[in-house]
Design a protein around this motif. Structure first.
Motif, PDB file in Angstrom:
ATOM      1  N   UNK A 229       0.740  -1.071  -0.098  1.00 18.44           N
ATOM      2  CA  UNK A 229      -0.533   0.083   0.020  1.00 18.44           C
ATOM      3  C   UNK A 229       0.737   1.794   0.379  1.00 18.44           C
ATOM      4  N   UNK A 230       2.049   1.310   0.844  1.00 16.56           N
ATOM      5  CA  UNK A 230       3.264   2.177   0.102  1.00 16.56           C
ATOM      6  C   UNK A 230       3.183   2.809  -1.063  1.00 16.56           C
ATOM      7  N   UNK A 231       3.713   1.677  -1.690  1.00 16.58           N
ATOM      8  CA  UNK A 231       4.231   1.329  -3.206  1.00 16.58           C
ATOM      9  C   UNK A 231       2.804   2.042  -4.150  1.00 16.58           C
ATOM     10  N   UNK A 232       2.013   1.542  -3.004  1.00 14.49           N
ATOM     11  CA  UNK A 232       0.309   1.769  -4.594  1.00 14.49           C
ATOM     12  C   UNK A 232       0.319   3.413  -4.194  1.00 14.49           C
ATOM     13  N   UNK A 233       0.288   3.991  -3.145  1.00  9.76           N
ATOM     14  CA  UNK A 233      -0.086   5.189  -2.856  1.00  9.76           C
ATOM     15  C   UNK A 233       1.136   6.234  -3.277  1.00  9.76           C
ATOM     16  N   UNK A 234       2.418   5.900  -3.215  1.00 10.33           N
ATOM     17  CA  UNK A 234       3.183   7.279  -3.932  1.00 10.33           C
ATOM     18  C   UNK A 234       2.759   6.909  -5.435  1.00 10.33           C
ATOM     19  N   UNK A 235       2.477   5.695  -5.866  1.00  9.93           N
ATOM     20  CA  UNK A 235       2.024   5.518  -7.596  1.00  9.93           C
ATOM     21  C   UNK A 235       0.120   6.346  -7.703  1.00  9.93           C
ATOM     22  N   UNK A 236      -0.431   6.133  -7.276  1.00  7.14           N
ATOM     23  CA  UNK A 236      -1.150   6.813  -6.657  1.00  7.14           C
ATOM     24  C   UNK A 236      -1.247   8.646  -6.981  1.00  7.14           C
ATOM     25  N   UNK A 237      -0.466   8.772  -6.650  1.00  4.07           N
ATOM     26  CA  UNK A 237      -0.624  10.040  -6.324  1.00  4.07           C
ATOM     27  C   UNK A 237       0.249  11.123  -7.317  1.00  4.07           C
ATOM     28  N   UNK A 238       1.531   9.931  -7.973  1.00  2.00           N
ATOM     29  CA  UNK A 238       1.853   9.884  -9.051  1.00  2.00           C
ATOM     30  C   UNK A 238       1.342  10.661 -10.146  1.00  2.00           C
ATOM     31  N   UNK A 239       0.577   9.648 -10.317  1.00  2.00           N
ATOM     32  CA  UNK A 239      -0.942   9.404 -11.452  1.00  2.00           C
ATOM     33  C   UNK A 239      -2.033  10.544 -11.029  1.00  2.00           C
ATOM     34  N   UNK A 240      -1.914  11.015 -10.269  1.00  2.00           N
ATOM     35  CA  UNK A 240      -3.371  11.877  -9.621  1.00  2.00           C
ATOM     36  C   UNK A 240      -4.222  11.820  -9.795  1.00  2.00           C
ATOM     37  N   UNK A 241      -4.347  10.367  -8.825  1.00  2.00           N
ATOM     38  CA  UNK A 241      -5.866   9.395  -8.928  1.00  2.00           C
ATOM     39  C   UNK A 241      -6.228   9.421  -7.469  1.00  2.00           C
ATOM     40  N   UNK A 242      -7.206   9.886  -6.771  1.00  3.78           N
ATOM     41  CA  UNK A 242      -7.756   9.665  -5.512  1.00  3.78           C
ATOM     42  C   UNK A 242      -7.656   9.046  -5.095  1.00  3.78           C
ATOM     43  N   UNK A 243      -6.541   9.069  -4.081  1.00  8.44           N
ATOM     44  CA  UNK A 243      -6.576   8.028  -3.482  1.00  8.44           C
ATOM     45  C   UNK A 243      -6.610   8.069  -1.621  1.00  8.44           C
ATOM     46  N   UNK A 244      -6.657   6.329  -0.763  1.00  8.63           N
ATOM     47  CA  UNK A 244      -6.180   7.228   1.291  1.00  8.63           C
ATOM     48  C   UNK A 244      -5.825   6.459   1.315  1.00  8.63           C
ATOM     49  N   UNK A 245      -4.999   6.816   2.339  1.00 10.33           N
ATOM     50  CA  UNK A 245      -4.259   5.444   3.119  1.00 10.33           C
ATOM     51  C   UNK A 245      -4.657   5.320   4.329  1.00 10.33           C
ATOM     52  N   UNK A 246      -4.071   4.469   5.297  1.00  9.27           N
ATOM     53  CA  UNK A 246      -4.061   4.651   6.888  1.00  9.27           C
ATOM     54  C   UNK A 246      -2.959   3.361   7.335  1.00  9.27           C
ATOM     55  N   UNK A 247      -1.868   3.710   7.859  1.00  9.18           N
ATOM     56  CA  UNK A 247      -0.899   2.406   8.092  1.00  9.18           C
ATOM     57  C   UNK A 247      -1.525   3.027   9.791  1.00  9.18           C
ATOM     58  N   UNK A 248      -1.843   1.762  10.352  1.00 10.03           N
ATOM     59  CA  UNK A 248      -1.277   1.637  11.864  1.00 10.03           C
ATOM     60  C   UNK A 248      -0.415   1.136  12.197  1.00 10.03           C
ATOM     61  N   UNK A 249       0.485   1.775  13.820  1.00 12.15           N
ATOM     62  CA  UNK A 249       1.620   0.933  14.077  1.00 12.15           C
ATOM     63  C   UNK A 249       1.004  -0.498  14.060  1.00 12.15           C
TER      64      UNK A 249
END
Length: 291
Positions: A229-249
């Motif tokens: 999901x870290x990889x996807x978040x970065x690639x979604x941001x690069x593509x400017x496609x809406x994304x929301x991510x949550x990472x619990x400790x």
């Protein structure tokens, strides 16, 4: 009086999945005569025990519809995890289906074929992708009957189920206009995706501009499935496609819907999904339209 308050408190502590109305689920095989090329295996019995189902050779969907007065028109195909050796059907299929119904969303649990079972003839990129596309098209083919908006059909994957989602999320999803089966003429691309500790297979090198908007969640201490999901978040941001991510400790792998966790953040995560779906206008009633 004191006994009544104790009973009320115990009731509030129950996972919501144990206190909702009785299920009214219906199951449909994706292909009436069996999966293409494997029609001779359609009558092989599945093996279901405790929390899982396996030995799936006749893929199917089980439909949970919300009460009509609560229905929003949104729908989600659910892909349970299980490492492609089995499906964690109860906690990653039935429980999320009941949750979705509670917020007015139609839920469709997919029993897909498993390529890591012993002697399995299936592959992720062919037969399992075929199951996922067929499930998406099957739902849209029943949109009028199930009061579903064909422009709000998403897909949700847990763990290996997230790798199933990847098979249909990033391609065009066009149907075949010349197909004999009208279901195969429909669009199989999801309008949004929900990934809960998804596996690493199928993560695209580049997220296309028409990728479905995404909700991503995992625990940082999940060695397998927080990195995707870290990889996807970065690639979604690069593509400017809406994304929301949550990472619990904390929470590790397979926290499911959080009902059995002792961690407050994990127990509360389904509300984050409700918030996202609300903010994305996925829970606003709309008229179904062909897609």
């Amino acid at each position: 009086m004191q006994r009544r308050y104790v009973l009320q408190a115990l009731f509030l502590l129950l996972p919501f999945s144990t206190i909702i109305a009785q299920d009214t689920a219906k199951t449909f095989y994706l292909w009436p005569n069996g999966a293409p090329g494997y029609e001779n295996r359609k009558n092989e019995p599945e093996e279901a025990k405790d929390y899982y189902v396996k030995n799936i050779h006749n893929p199917s969907v089980t439909i949970y519809l919300p009460p009509k007065e609560k229905a929003t028109g949104a729908a989600v195909v659910i892909c349970p995890g299980g490492g492609f050796r089995l499906l964690v059907y109860n906690s990653e299929g039935r429980d999320p289906a009941r949750f979705l119904n509670s917020i007015g969303v139609a839920a469709i649990i997919l029993k897909y074929r498993l390529f890591r079972e012993e002697n399995s003839p299936y592959t992720l990129e062919k037969e399992i992708r075929q199951d996922a596309y067929r499930a998406m098209r099957f739902v849209r083919s029943h949109a009028a009957e199930w009061n579903i908006d064909t422009n709000r059909v998403g897909i949700w994957g847990f763990s290996a189920g997230g790798e199933v989602v990847a098979q249909v999320a990033y391609g065009p999803g066009y149907g075949d206009p010349k197909a004999k089966d009208p279901i195969d003429r429909l669009n199989g691309k999801p309008d949004f995706q929900i990934l809960v500790y998804p596996g690493p297979l199928g993560i695209p090198e580049k997220v296309p501009a028409d990728a479905p908007k995404a909700f991503l969640i995992a625990s940082n201490d999940d060695e397998c499935c927080s990195a995707p999901i870290v990889s996807l978040l970065e690639r979604y941001r690069q593509a400017k496609v809406p994304v929301e991510a949550h990472i619990f400790a904390n929470g590790n792998h397979a926290f499911n819907m959080g009902y059995r966790s002792n961690l407050q953040s994990v127990r509360a995560w389904p509300q984050l999904l409700t918030n996202w779906m609300t903010d994305c206008k996925l829970l606003s009633p709309a008229t179904s339209a062909a897609k």
